[in-house]
Scaffold this active site. Structure first.
Site, mmCIF file in Angstrom:
data_model
loop_
_atom_site.group_PDB
_atom_site.id
_atom_site.type_symbol
_atom_site.label_atom_id
_atom_site.label_comp_id
_atom_site.label_asym_id
_atom_site.label_seq_id
_atom_site.Cartn_x
_atom_site.Cartn_y
_atom_site.Cartn_z
ATOM 1 N N LYS A 43 0.825 -1.196 0.000
ATOM 2 C CA LYS A 43 0.000 0.000 0.000
ATOM 3 C C LYS A 43 0.865 1.255 0.000
ATOM 4 O O LYS A 43 0.401 2.349 -0.321
ATOM 5 C CB LYS A 43 -0.872 0.038 1.269
ATOM 6 C CG LYS A 43 -1.811 -1.117 1.433
ATOM 7 C CD LYS A 43 -2.552 -0.989 2.761
ATOM 8 C CE LYS A 43 -3.291 -2.233 3.107
ATOM 9 N NZ LYS A 43 -3.853 -2.171 4.491
ATOM 10 N N GLY A 44 2.127 1.118 0.371
ATOM 11 C CA GLY A 44 2.976 2.276 0.663
ATOM 12 C C GLY A 44 3.117 3.299 -0.443
ATOM 13 O O GLY A 44 3.331 4.480 -0.177
ATOM 14 N N ASP A 103 14.688 -0.805 0.527
ATOM 15 C CA ASP A 103 15.467 -1.065 1.739
ATOM 16 C C ASP A 103 16.498 -2.151 1.403
ATOM 17 O O ASP A 103 17.552 -1.860 0.844
ATOM 18 C CB ASP A 103 14.480 -1.494 2.825
ATOM 19 C CG ASP A 103 15.079 -1.594 4.214
ATOM 20 O OD1 ASP A 103 16.078 -0.919 4.481
ATOM 21 O OD2 ASP A 103 14.539 -2.353 5.035
ATOM 22 N N LYS A 131 17.280 3.466 0.718
ATOM 23 C CA LYS A 131 18.216 3.270 1.839
ATOM 24 C C LYS A 131 19.382 2.418 1.330
ATOM 25 O O LYS A 131 19.400 1.204 1.541
ATOM 26 C CB LYS A 131 17.541 2.482 2.964
ATOM 27 C CG LYS A 131 16.547 3.225 3.824
ATOM 28 C CD LYS A 131 16.075 2.251 4.924
ATOM 29 C CE LYS A 131 14.940 2.784 5.722
ATOM 30 N NZ LYS A 131 14.338 1.710 6.572
ATOM 31 N N PHE A 152 13.796 3.847 10.558
ATOM 32 C CA PHE A 152 12.458 3.458 10.145
ATOM 33 C C PHE A 152 11.611 4.708 9.967
ATOM 34 O O PHE A 152 11.374 5.458 10.914
ATOM 35 C CB PHE A 152 11.812 2.499 11.144
ATOM 36 C CG PHE A 152 10.652 1.781 10.539
ATOM 37 C CD1 PHE A 152 10.853 0.665 9.738
ATOM 38 C CD2 PHE A 152 9.354 2.234 10.728
ATOM 39 C CE1 PHE A 152 9.790 0.013 9.131
ATOM 40 C CE2 PHE A 152 8.279 1.584 10.129
ATOM 41 C CZ PHE A 152 8.494 0.478 9.340
ATOM 42 N N VAL A 153 11.164 4.926 8.730
ATOM 43 C CA VAL A 153 10.423 6.150 8.433
ATOM 44 C C VAL A 153 8.943 5.845 8.159
ATOM 45 O O VAL A 153 8.593 4.738 7.725
ATOM 46 C CB VAL A 153 11.039 6.902 7.227
ATOM 47 C CG1 VAL A 153 12.426 7.404 7.562
ATOM 48 C CG2 VAL A 153 11.075 6.025 5.978
ATOM 49 N N ASP A 159 3.813 3.208 6.466
ATOM 50 C CA ASP A 159 3.124 2.960 7.729
ATOM 51 C C ASP A 159 4.047 2.369 8.796
ATOM 52 O O ASP A 159 5.161 1.921 8.526
ATOM 53 C CB ASP A 159 1.995 1.951 7.508
ATOM 54 C CG ASP A 159 2.520 0.517 7.351
ATOM 55 O OD1 ASP A 159 3.490 0.338 6.593
ATOM 56 O OD2 ASP A 159 1.992 -0.401 8.003
ATOM 57 N N ARG A 165 0.133 6.474 7.590
ATOM 58 C CA ARG A 165 0.224 6.608 6.131
ATOM 59 C C ARG A 165 -0.252 7.968 5.642
ATOM 60 O O ARG A 165 0.175 8.454 4.599
ATOM 61 C CB ARG A 165 -0.634 5.536 5.436
ATOM 62 C CG ARG A 165 -0.127 4.115 5.607
ATOM 63 C CD ARG A 165 -0.872 3.201 4.626
ATOM 64 N NE ARG A 165 -0.749 1.791 4.964
ATOM 65 C CZ ARG A 165 0.269 1.021 4.599
ATOM 66 N NH1 ARG A 165 1.267 1.529 3.914
ATOM 67 N NH2 ARG A 165 0.303 -0.262 4.926
HETATM 68 P P1 5GP Z 1 12.854 -4.298 0.875
HETATM 69 O O1 5GP Z 1 12.347 -5.524 0.214
HETATM 70 O O2 5GP Z 1 13.550 -3.328 -0.069
HETATM 71 O O3 5GP Z 1 13.703 -4.614 2.074
HETATM 72 O O4 5GP Z 1 11.634 -3.599 1.526
HETATM 73 C C1 5GP Z 1 10.790 -2.748 0.877
HETATM 74 C C2 5GP Z 1 9.528 -2.577 1.685
HETATM 75 O O5 5GP Z 1 9.802 -2.635 3.090
HETATM 76 C C3 5GP Z 1 8.929 -1.221 1.437
HETATM 77 O O6 5GP Z 1 8.031 -1.259 0.376
HETATM 78 C C4 5GP Z 1 8.251 -0.938 2.754
HETATM 79 O O7 5GP Z 1 6.976 -1.505 2.761
HETATM 80 C C5 5GP Z 1 9.099 -1.652 3.792
HETATM 81 N N1 5GP Z 1 10.043 -0.737 4.438
HETATM 82 C C6 5GP Z 1 11.393 -0.738 4.352
HETATM 83 N N2 5GP Z 1 11.935 0.246 5.076
HETATM 84 C C7 5GP Z 1 10.886 0.897 5.634
HETATM 85 C C8 5GP Z 1 10.790 2.047 6.505
HETATM 86 O O8 5GP Z 1 11.764 2.697 6.910
HETATM 87 N N3 5GP Z 1 9.522 2.419 6.857
HETATM 88 C C9 5GP Z 1 8.414 1.762 6.435
HETATM 89 N N4 5GP Z 1 7.239 2.224 6.860
HETATM 90 N N5 5GP Z 1 8.473 0.674 5.635
HETATM 91 C C10 5GP Z 1 9.701 0.267 5.237
#
Ligand code: 5GP
Length: 183
Positions: A43-44, A103, A131, A152-153, A159, A165
């Site tokens: 949903k982000g 991330d 990140k 963590f943002v 969210d 959100r």
């Molecule tokens: P990845 O697969 O790149 O590790 O993670 C991506 C997903 O992790 C993002 O779409 C998000 O949903 C979640 N995520 C990663 N870091 C953050 C953060 O700092 N805050 C939030 N709210 N979600 C994060």
């Protein structure tokens, strides 16, 4: 569990608006004359996609996918699962995946691979936040809004346990207590 509140503002409304407009201009320039499908990762990405797409001055299609990569807390589960697939056929089209934050990169790596199997003309990534220090896989992010530290943002679509959100800015969760990953 104690209620968590976002701490300081990391990226304010004006900065988000300015950068989104810049990215939209780049996308408008790069995709002119091409069949563009913008795919939001739910949903982000819903806020970012809405703001971005309205500034792209091209005919385009919009679709969404939903995946699960995180549980209700701030730790990565490392598992990527499709919860909602695309409605559109992307064969021969130029897909732009729109994500809130990259991330580890695991989620998008998986999604790019999956979508490429469907014969699109191209698949690129546009992420509001990035990140780089947390990256676990090689991933090319063609359009990146802001690089953020490994905190963590929340806000502007992002969210924590489905909250925050709707905040119009990006804030750091539990800034006063450190990373926000404890408990
Ligand atoms: P990845 O697969 O790149 O590790 O993670 C991506 C997903 O992790 C993002 O779409 C998000 O949903 C979640 N995520 C990663 N870091 C953050 C953060 O700092 N805050 C939030 N709210 N979600 C994060």
């Amino acid at each position: 569990m104690e209620e968590r509140k976002p701490g300081r503002v990391l990226i304010g409304e004006e900065e988000l608006e300015r950068r989104t407009a810049e990215l939209a201009r780049e996308i408008t320039r790069d995709y002119e004359g091409l069949d563009l499908v913008m795919v939001g990762v739910l949903k982000g990405a819903f806020v970012f996609l809405a703001d971005l797409a309205r500034r792209v001055e091209l005919p385009l299609e919009i679709d969404f996918v939903a995946v699960s990569s995180y549980g209700s807390d701030t730790e990565s589960s490392g598992v990527v699962r499709i919860l909602k697939d695309l409605d559109l056929d992307i064969a021969g089209k130029h897909v732009l995946l729109v994500e809130d934050i990259v991330d580890t990169g695991l989620t998008l790596k998986y999604l790019v691979g999956l979508l490429k199997e469907r014969g699109p003309a191209s698949v690129e990534i546009c992420a509001l936040l990035n990140k780089p220090e947390a990256r676990k896989v090689d991933l090319e992010v063609k359009y990146s809004g802001f690089e953020v530290p490994p905190l963590f943002v929340v806000g502007y679509g992002l969210d924590h346990a489905e909250r925050f959100r709707q905040l119009p800015y990006v804030g750091v969760l539990d800034e006063m207590e450190g990373s926000g990953r404890e408990s």
